[in-house]
Design a protein around this motif. Structure first.
Motif, mmCIF file in Angstrom:
data_model
loop_
_atom_site.group_PDB
_atom_site.id
_atom_site.type_symbol
_atom_site.label_atom_id
_atom_site.label_comp_id
_atom_site.label_asym_id
_atom_site.label_seq_id
_atom_site.Cartn_x
_atom_site.Cartn_y
_atom_site.Cartn_z
ATOM 1 N N ALA A 3 1.186 -1.102 -0.148
ATOM 2 C CA ALA A 3 0.108 -0.023 -0.146
ATOM 3 C C ALA A 3 0.908 1.025 0.119
ATOM 4 O O ALA A 3 0.637 2.300 -0.649
ATOM 5 N N GLU A 4 1.991 0.853 0.592
ATOM 6 C CA GLU A 4 2.888 2.557 0.770
ATOM 7 C C GLU A 4 3.723 2.265 -0.365
ATOM 8 O O GLU A 4 4.408 3.617 -0.946
ATOM 9 N N ILE A 5 4.074 1.628 -0.967
ATOM 10 C CA ILE A 5 4.830 1.639 -2.306
ATOM 11 C C ILE A 5 4.410 2.314 -3.382
ATOM 12 O O ILE A 5 4.291 3.252 -4.071
ATOM 13 N N GLU A 6 2.885 1.374 -3.668
ATOM 14 C CA GLU A 6 1.804 1.723 -4.749
ATOM 15 C C GLU A 6 1.674 3.771 -4.358
ATOM 16 O O GLU A 6 1.675 4.484 -5.129
ATOM 17 N N LYS A 7 1.579 3.541 -3.186
ATOM 18 C CA LYS A 7 1.435 5.099 -2.613
ATOM 19 C C LYS A 7 2.164 6.507 -2.752
ATOM 20 O O LYS A 7 2.140 6.892 -3.560
ATOM 21 N N ARG A 8 3.308 5.962 -2.994
ATOM 22 C CA ARG A 8 4.275 7.131 -2.700
ATOM 23 C C ARG A 8 5.632 7.117 -4.332
ATOM 24 O O ARG A 8 6.258 7.652 -4.278
ATOM 25 N N CYS A 9 5.602 5.325 -5.158
ATOM 26 C CA CYS A 9 6.591 5.637 -5.949
ATOM 27 C C CYS A 9 5.478 4.679 -7.416
ATOM 28 O O CYS A 9 5.882 3.416 -7.281
ATOM 29 N N PRO A 10 5.369 6.020 -7.866
ATOM 30 C CA PRO A 10 4.330 5.342 -9.149
ATOM 31 C C PRO A 10 5.154 4.668 -9.610
ATOM 32 O O PRO A 10 4.525 4.408 -10.561
ATOM 33 N N GLU A 11 6.415 4.750 -10.228
ATOM 34 C CA GLU A 11 7.287 4.566 -11.187
ATOM 35 C C GLU A 11 6.858 2.526 -11.017
ATOM 36 O O GLU A 11 6.914 1.976 -11.916
ATOM 37 N N LEU A 12 7.110 1.998 -9.502
ATOM 38 C CA LEU A 12 7.448 0.988 -9.486
ATOM 39 C C LEU A 12 5.878 -0.286 -9.531
ATOM 40 O O LEU A 12 4.710 0.756 -9.297
ATOM 41 N N SER A 13 5.753 -1.350 -10.771
ATOM 42 C CA SER A 13 4.986 -1.644 -10.404
ATOM 43 C C SER A 13 4.584 -3.276 -9.817
ATOM 44 O O SER A 13 5.755 -3.830 -10.521
ATOM 45 N N LEU A 14 3.707 -3.514 -9.510
ATOM 46 C CA LEU A 14 3.673 -4.925 -8.200
ATOM 47 C C LEU A 14 3.656 -5.622 -9.021
ATOM 48 O O LEU A 14 3.348 -6.056 -10.204
ATOM 49 N N ASN A 15 4.152 -6.926 -9.160
ATOM 50 C CA ASN A 15 4.591 -8.335 -9.493
ATOM 51 C C ASN A 15 4.144 -8.730 -8.578
ATOM 52 O O ASN A 15 4.948 -10.083 -8.749
ATOM 53 N N SER A 16 3.805 -8.845 -7.687
ATOM 54 C CA SER A 16 2.875 -9.894 -6.782
ATOM 55 C C SER A 16 1.286 -10.425 -6.622
ATOM 56 O O SER A 16 0.851 -9.281 -6.667
ATOM 57 N N PRO A 17 0.484 -11.282 -6.528
ATOM 58 C CA PRO A 17 -0.702 -11.558 -6.094
ATOM 59 C C PRO A 17 -0.890 -9.775 -4.503
ATOM 60 O O PRO A 17 -0.306 -9.927 -3.805
ATOM 61 N N ARG A 18 -1.876 -9.636 -5.217
ATOM 62 C CA ARG A 18 -2.123 -8.438 -3.942
ATOM 63 C C ARG A 18 -2.958 -8.451 -2.910
ATOM 64 O O ARG A 18 -3.117 -8.753 -1.996
ATOM 65 N N ASP A 19 -3.643 -9.979 -3.165
ATOM 66 C CA ASP A 19 -4.077 -10.784 -1.946
ATOM 67 C C ASP A 19 -3.676 -11.335 -1.210
ATOM 68 O O ASP A 19 -2.349 -12.618 -1.702
ATOM 69 N N GLY A 20 -3.026 -10.665 -0.307
ATOM 70 C CA GLY A 20 -1.938 -11.612 0.787
ATOM 71 C C GLY A 20 -1.797 -12.773 1.302
ATOM 72 O O GLY A 20 -1.991 -13.925 1.269
ATOM 73 N N ALA A 21 -3.408 -13.644 0.339
ATOM 74 C CA ALA A 21 -4.002 -15.213 1.016
ATOM 75 C C ALA A 21 -3.071 -15.385 -0.048
ATOM 76 O O ALA A 21 -3.440 -17.127 -0.225
ATOM 77 N N ARG A 22 -3.234 -14.950 -1.254
ATOM 78 C CA ARG A 22 -2.765 -16.290 -2.308
ATOM 79 C C ARG A 22 -0.995 -15.931 -3.114
ATOM 80 O O ARG A 22 -0.254 -16.261 -3.368
ATOM 81 N N ARG A 23 -0.733 -15.163 -1.631
ATOM 82 C CA ARG A 23 1.428 -14.892 -1.826
ATOM 83 C C ARG A 23 1.913 -15.637 -0.636
ATOM 84 O O ARG A 23 1.365 -16.147 0.484
ATOM 85 N N GLY A 24 3.243 -15.303 -0.269
ATOM 86 C CA GLY A 24 3.688 -16.264 0.377
ATOM 87 C C GLY A 24 4.540 -14.171 1.385
ATOM 88 O O GLY A 24 3.965 -13.783 1.145
ATOM 89 N N SER A 25 5.884 -15.075 1.858
ATOM 90 C CA SER A 25 5.788 -13.989 2.149
ATOM 91 C C SER A 25 7.025 -13.018 2.098
ATOM 92 O O SER A 25 8.017 -12.548 2.479
ATOM 93 N N GLN A 26 6.585 -12.783 1.000
ATOM 94 C CA GLN A 26 7.982 -11.983 -0.144
ATOM 95 C C GLN A 26 6.603 -10.955 -1.344
ATOM 96 O O GLN A 26 6.089 -11.024 -1.355
ATOM 97 N N VAL A 27 7.179 -10.245 -2.115
ATOM 98 C CA VAL A 27 7.119 -9.024 -2.502
ATOM 99 C C VAL A 27 7.993 -8.988 -3.394
ATOM 100 O O VAL A 27 9.354 -8.161 -2.971
ATOM 101 N N SER A 28 7.645 -8.333 -4.501
ATOM 102 C CA SER A 28 8.165 -7.723 -5.586
ATOM 103 C C SER A 28 7.425 -6.751 -6.020
ATOM 104 O O SER A 28 6.098 -6.768 -6.865
#
Length: 397
Positions: A302-327
């Motif tokens: 949430a904080e990265i997407e709010k403050r760093c618009p150049e970065l594009s989420l490469n992980s599932p947005r739903d926490g239940a569908r991802r492990g303990s990492q974000v890219s």
């Protein structure tokens, strides 16, 4: 309730560092440093070769395997330590293929760790029996399971994106089609709740230097379901998997149960470090780990997407569908990560364009996440990564 304020004090963390790379290499547990020194002096130093008996070295692979079993939903006597993850992948896949001899397809996905695919390619070529490695998109795995598949081999958590497979559902589908399963838990063990017994997984493997904090090159583990243990033939017939290693027979007779999956001499110094590292898990509930992990990763996204618009989420947005990492993705991801590291925020880069961050509640909390976001915002929005030194590729990324 798990006490993460307490566990945080169990790790050495260099001053000025925010460490979000425990998904590649866990930090040093203070107890591991002391334990290795004591082991080398009191056991190796004073007991010499007697330590195999008097210090219990020969029993460590099973004893420590049982400690890890608790963290991955496995029964005692189903997990054993030793060798590298690559060797354990080879063992598990070879044994599974022999248990399903009439079929010739190994199913995997392109989110699997490449090393697992390399091992499968090499093994299938060596067997020279017409095997095919079928690699599909992660989302297409379920539809690709059919009666031609001998073994479904997957990494539960995608190393690059953190995407999480549904182990129970896919294992049920594989079994219904007559296939066996091999699960790689490299990014699962110590990161998310795992229930191998409940999912009825056939084989599983994993490393211990990531979320389990065993140290660089720490030994891997292998799980074999109880119903397969006395039927699975170890393709790597090492002397410590023999029924009676010190009989020195010239012919191999596999040991009973999980012990047959032992291969070479166990790395006793490394096992001592891992044994001490596992003490941090005493009293820790994996459900608490999962709740904290999802909270931290959700906050980070949430904080990265709010403050760093150049970065594009490469992980599932739903926490239940991802492990303990974000890219996140950026065309200059490598340079960005080097600039972050220079400012004390350690994550890592995965080709072609992903910056990756691991979140371990044992030693990472909300304060570290918010501080990390501030550094990323400064580096990305002010183009602090745009310097020649940050584009020089190192051997390890």
């Amino acid at each position: 309730m798990s006490d993460f304020a307490k566990t945080k004090k169990l790790f050495h963390m260099p001053d000025g560092v925010i460490y979000l790379d425990g998904n590649s290499l866990g930090p040093l547990p203070l107890a591991a440093r002391a334990r290795v020194v004591d082991m080398m002096a009191a056991e190796w130093g004073n007991q010499l070769i007697k330590g195999w008996n008097s210090a219990g070295w020969m029993l460590q692979p099973r004893r420590i395997g049982d400690r890890i079993a608790r963290l991955i939903g496995a029964a005692e006597g189903t997990v054993v330590m030793g060798d590298t993850l690559s060797i354990k992948v080879h063992q598990a896949l070879a044994s599974a293929l022999e248990l399903n001899p009439e079929r010739r397809v190994v199913l995997s996905d392109n989110g699997n760790f490449p090393s697992d695919l390399y091992i499968a390619q090499g093994l299938l070529k060596s067997l020279d029996k017409g095997y095919t490695l079928k690699v599909v998109e992660p989302e297409a795995v379920e539809a690709a399971i059919d009666e031609s598949v001998a073994v479904m081999m997957l990494t539960e958590v995608d190393y690059r994106t953190g995407r999480l497979h549904d182990m129970k559902a896919l294992t049920e589908k594989a079994h219904a089609a007559g296939a066996l399963t091999v699960w790689d838990l490299a990014h699962s063990a110590g990161a998310i709740p795992v229930d191998l017994a409940g999912a009825k997984a056939d084989f599983a493997v994993g490393c211990t230097y990531k979320y389990l904090n065993g140290g660089p090159g720490a030994p891997a583990f292998i799980y074999v379901a109880p119903e397969h243990q006395d039927a699975a033939r170890p393709a790597l017939s090492g002397w410590l998997g023999h029924e009676a290693p010190f009989a020195f027979d010239l012919d191999y007779r596999p040991g009973a149960g999980i012990d047959r999956m032992r291969v070479g001499t166990p790395p006793i110094i490394a096992l001592a470090a891992l044994d001490a590292a596992l003490d941090a898990w005493n009293g820790i509930d994996m459900a608490d780990i999962r709740r904290a992990s999802i909270g931290l990763t959700d906050l980070f996204i949430a904080e990265i997407e709010k403050r760093c618009p150049e970065l594009s989420l490469n992980s599932p947005r739903d926490g239940a569908r991802r492990g303990s990492q974000v890219s996140f993705r950026h065309r200059e991801g490598y340079a960005i990560m080097q600039a972050l590291i220079a400012r004390g925020l350690i994550g890592d880069f995965r080709a072609p364009d992903s910056i990756r961050f691991g979140f371990t509640p044992l030693y990472i909390g909300e304060a570290e996440v918010r501080a990390a976001v501030g550094i990323i915002e400064d580096v990305v929005n002010n183009r602090l990564w745009d310097a020649p030194d940050y584009r020089k590729k190192a051997l390890v990324t």
